[in-house]
Design a protein around this motif. Structure first.
Motif, PDB file in Angstrom:
ATOM      1  N   PRO A 159     -18.667 -10.471 -11.166  1.00 18.62           N
ATOM      2  CA  PRO A 159     -19.615  -9.459 -10.607  1.00 18.62           C
ATOM      3  C   PRO A 159     -19.881  -8.470 -11.641  1.00 18.62           C
ATOM      4  CG  PRO A 159     -17.150  -9.035 -10.102  1.00 18.62           C
ATOM      5  CD  PRO A 159     -17.106 -10.440 -10.564  1.00 18.62           C
ATOM      6  N   GLY A 160     -21.314  -7.840 -11.557  1.00 23.30           N
ATOM      7  CA  GLY A 160     -21.724  -6.929 -12.555  1.00 23.30           C
ATOM      8  C   GLY A 160     -21.335  -5.673 -12.124  1.00 23.30           C
ATOM      9  N   ALA A 173     -23.582  -7.261 -17.541  1.00 23.52           N
ATOM     10  CA  ALA A 173     -21.984  -7.418 -17.148  1.00 23.52           C
ATOM     11  C   ALA A 173     -21.819  -8.682 -16.338  1.00 23.52           C
ATOM     12  CB  ALA A 173     -21.565  -6.285 -16.326  1.00 23.52           C
ATOM     13  N   HIS A 174     -22.824  -9.181 -15.617  1.00 25.94           N
ATOM     14  CA  HIS A 174     -22.641 -10.296 -14.920  1.00 25.94           C
ATOM     15  C   HIS A 174     -22.724 -11.402 -15.780  1.00 25.94           C
ATOM     16  CE1 HIS A 174     -23.187 -13.355 -11.770  1.00 25.94           C
ATOM     17  NE2 HIS A 174     -24.363 -13.524 -12.002  1.00 25.94           N
ATOM     18  N   GLU A 176     -19.271 -11.913 -20.442  1.00 21.55           N
ATOM     19  CA  GLU A 176     -17.971 -11.341 -20.268  1.00 21.55           C
ATOM     20  C   GLU A 176     -17.498 -10.301 -21.147  1.00 21.55           C
ATOM     21  OE1 GLU A 176     -15.607 -12.618 -18.158  1.00 21.55           O
ATOM     22  OE2 GLU A 176     -16.885 -14.030 -16.920  1.00 21.55           O
ATOM     23  N   SER A 177     -18.089 -10.203 -22.272  1.00 21.47           N
ATOM     24  CA  SER A 177     -17.833  -8.942 -23.055  1.00 21.47           C
ATOM     25  C   SER A 177     -18.280  -7.552 -22.808  1.00 21.47           C
ATOM     26  CB  SER A 177     -17.884  -9.422 -24.700  1.00 21.47           C
ATOM     27  OG  SER A 177     -19.244  -9.437 -24.826  1.00 21.47           O
ATOM     28  N   ALA A 178     -19.337  -7.698 -21.941  1.00 25.91           N
ATOM     29  CA  ALA A 178     -20.008  -6.482 -21.694  1.00 25.91           C
ATOM     30  C   ALA A 178     -19.340  -5.668 -20.521  1.00 25.91           C
ATOM     31  CB  ALA A 178     -21.423  -6.654 -21.115  1.00 25.91           C
ATOM     32  N   PRO A 179     -19.386  -4.333 -20.686  1.00 22.48           N
ATOM     33  CA  PRO A 179     -18.433  -3.338 -19.839  1.00 22.48           C
ATOM     34  C   PRO A 179     -19.089  -3.745 -18.335  1.00 22.48           C
ATOM     35  CG  PRO A 179     -19.810  -2.003 -20.930  1.00 22.48           C
ATOM     36  CD  PRO A 179     -19.596  -3.495 -21.757  1.00 22.48           C
ATOM     37  N   VAL A 180     -18.182  -3.419 -17.279  1.00 18.17           N
ATOM     38  CA  VAL A 180     -18.638  -3.719 -15.787  1.00 18.17           C
ATOM     39  C   VAL A 180     -18.940  -2.258 -15.327  1.00 18.17           C
ATOM     40  CG1 VAL A 180     -18.042  -4.092 -13.300  1.00 18.17           C
ATOM     41  CG2 VAL A 180     -17.466  -5.775 -15.295  1.00 18.17           C
TER      42      VAL A 180
END
Length: 408
Positions: A197-198, A268-269, A272-276
């Motif tokens: 989930p984003g 984010a969605h 995987e390394s981007a912050p939610v």
């Protein structure tokens, strides 16, 4: 730890009030389709020095989502029994100072960690934003792990010694393997969507919500730009990757908060390394028994969302930050030895094509699901009505100019 300051600052500026007709409140069926001045009187009319019980009852019916129902009464100014006064007085001189010192120690300690990890690093600067959320390697790992651990420690200091979490199973998964499916209009299953989930979607009850979500997934929030300039908190907010609101900006290349949030959610969605992202689509806090209408900003990205419900239980003082001043709320909260919060995690919600094409439908469906699973009442009032209620409690019956401004 971080967003409490920005949230309080925003709420405490909403106290001059106006007369508006609030909408009603109704029970939810899934199948069917604060910062007030403490020296002012409760519900004092402009042409009378007294207010009848009928008027108070009418106000509480209209604005039920913001009414305090704990032992401390409306705005935390209720007449406490002798035993409660004794307990409060004892906690004021013992528990309160200890907790304040410990909380400040954690805040300063985490600030030092963030300062060390960002030394010789340049923040991301894009679309009038500035953050360290996309920093990788050991620096990012230290910031996230320490942030989660210290946020949980902060909650422990505040009296949340244990936090029970329950996970609602995915009723759409007939195979029992935990995967989520999208559904066509006639209810047929299609292939499960991939990707995390984003955005985390949560009901909003208190500034304490921020601490829990930081301890859980360490997401990025939306904050006022002034938060980025606060001592200690400013750097921490940048490490969280907060999206800053600056509505007065007139630059031609400013995309607007909604566009930036949508972009972050999609990233984010897919990455995987981007912050939610973490959003409270109600736009303000309630007393925890109701769920206000959702704004659609978190659903424009057409990405799956993770719904989370927070339920605060209490015997004496309610941790809900609804119609009580920020300072008074913090003092009473820290004077309560034990505080309780229950977390209900719903399955990841994957939107259908119809919901992707209609963000309002998407938001409403998620809201109804959360209301049902969390046993919450759907209310069709919002921040404007909350401002009216706050102002009426403070004896101001004139319509505030802030109601003509855009909500935060």
């Amino acid at each position: 730890m971080v967003m409490q300051v920005g949230s309080m600052e925003s709420e405490l500026k909403t106290l001059n009030s106006k007369d508006l007709k609030p909408n009603g409140i109704s029970k939810s069926n899934i199948g069917d389709g604060e910062g007030e001045g403490d020296d002012r009187p409760l519900l004092k009319s402009s042409d009378s020095t007294t207010t009848t019980s009928d008027t108070i009852e009418d106000m509480e019916k209209k604005y039920a989502a913001f009414v305090r129902r704990d032992a401390y009464g409306t705005m935390g100014r209720g007449d406490l029994p002798a035993k409660e006064k004794l307990l409060l007085g004892f906690a004021l001189v013992t528990l309160l100072p200890i907790r304040v010192v410990l909380a400040m120690t954690i805040l300063v300690f985490y600030y030092v960690i963030c300062r060390v990890c960002t030394l010789f690093s340049s923040p991301n600067r894009d679309d009038e934003q500035e953050d360290y959320a996309h920093m990788g390697g050991w620096r990012r790992a230290v910031i996230v792990r320490c942030g989660r651990a210290l946020s949980r420690s902060m909650l422990f200091i505040f009296g949340f010694y244990w936090i029970p979490e329950s996970h609602i199973p995915d009723h759409h998964d007939a195979d029992g393997n935990g995967s989520s499916f999208t559904h066509t209009k006639n209810g047929d299953k299609t292939q499960p969507e991939v990707g995390r989930p984003g955005v985390v979607i949560s009901n909003h009850v208190s500034y304490l919500d921020i601490l829990y979500h930081m301890s859980s997934v360490f997401p990025s929030f939306v904050a006022k730009r002034s938060v980025s300039k606060l001592p200690f908190v400013g750097l921490i907010s940048k490490c969280l990757g907060c999206v800053y609101v600056q509505r007065e900006s007139k630059s031609s290349d400013f995309k607007g908060v909604s566009a930036i949030v949508t972009e972050r959610i999609r990233e984010a969605h897919q990455n995987e390394s981007a912050p939610v992202m973490m959003l409270f689509p109600e736009g303000t806090t309630t007393n925890g028994e109701y769920l206000l209408p959702f704004k659609t900003g978190g659903f424009l990205a057409k990405a799956p969302v993770l719904p989370v419900i927070l339920r605060y239980h209490y015997k004496r003082f309610s941790p809900a930050w609804d119609s009580i001043s920020g300072v008074r709320h913090v003092i009473f909260l820290l004077c309560q030895f034990v505080n309780y919060v229950e977390v209900i995690r719903l399955p990841v919600y994957y939107p259908s094509q119809q919901e992707k094409d209609d963000p309002k439908l998407y938001a409403n469906n998620v809201r109804r699901l959360m209301a049902t699973e969390g046993n919450l009442i759907l209310a069709d009032i919002g921040l404007a009505e909350k401002r009216i209620y706050h102002a009426a409690l403070n004896g101001n019956n004139s319509l505030p100019s802030v109601l003509h401004q855009k909500d935060d």
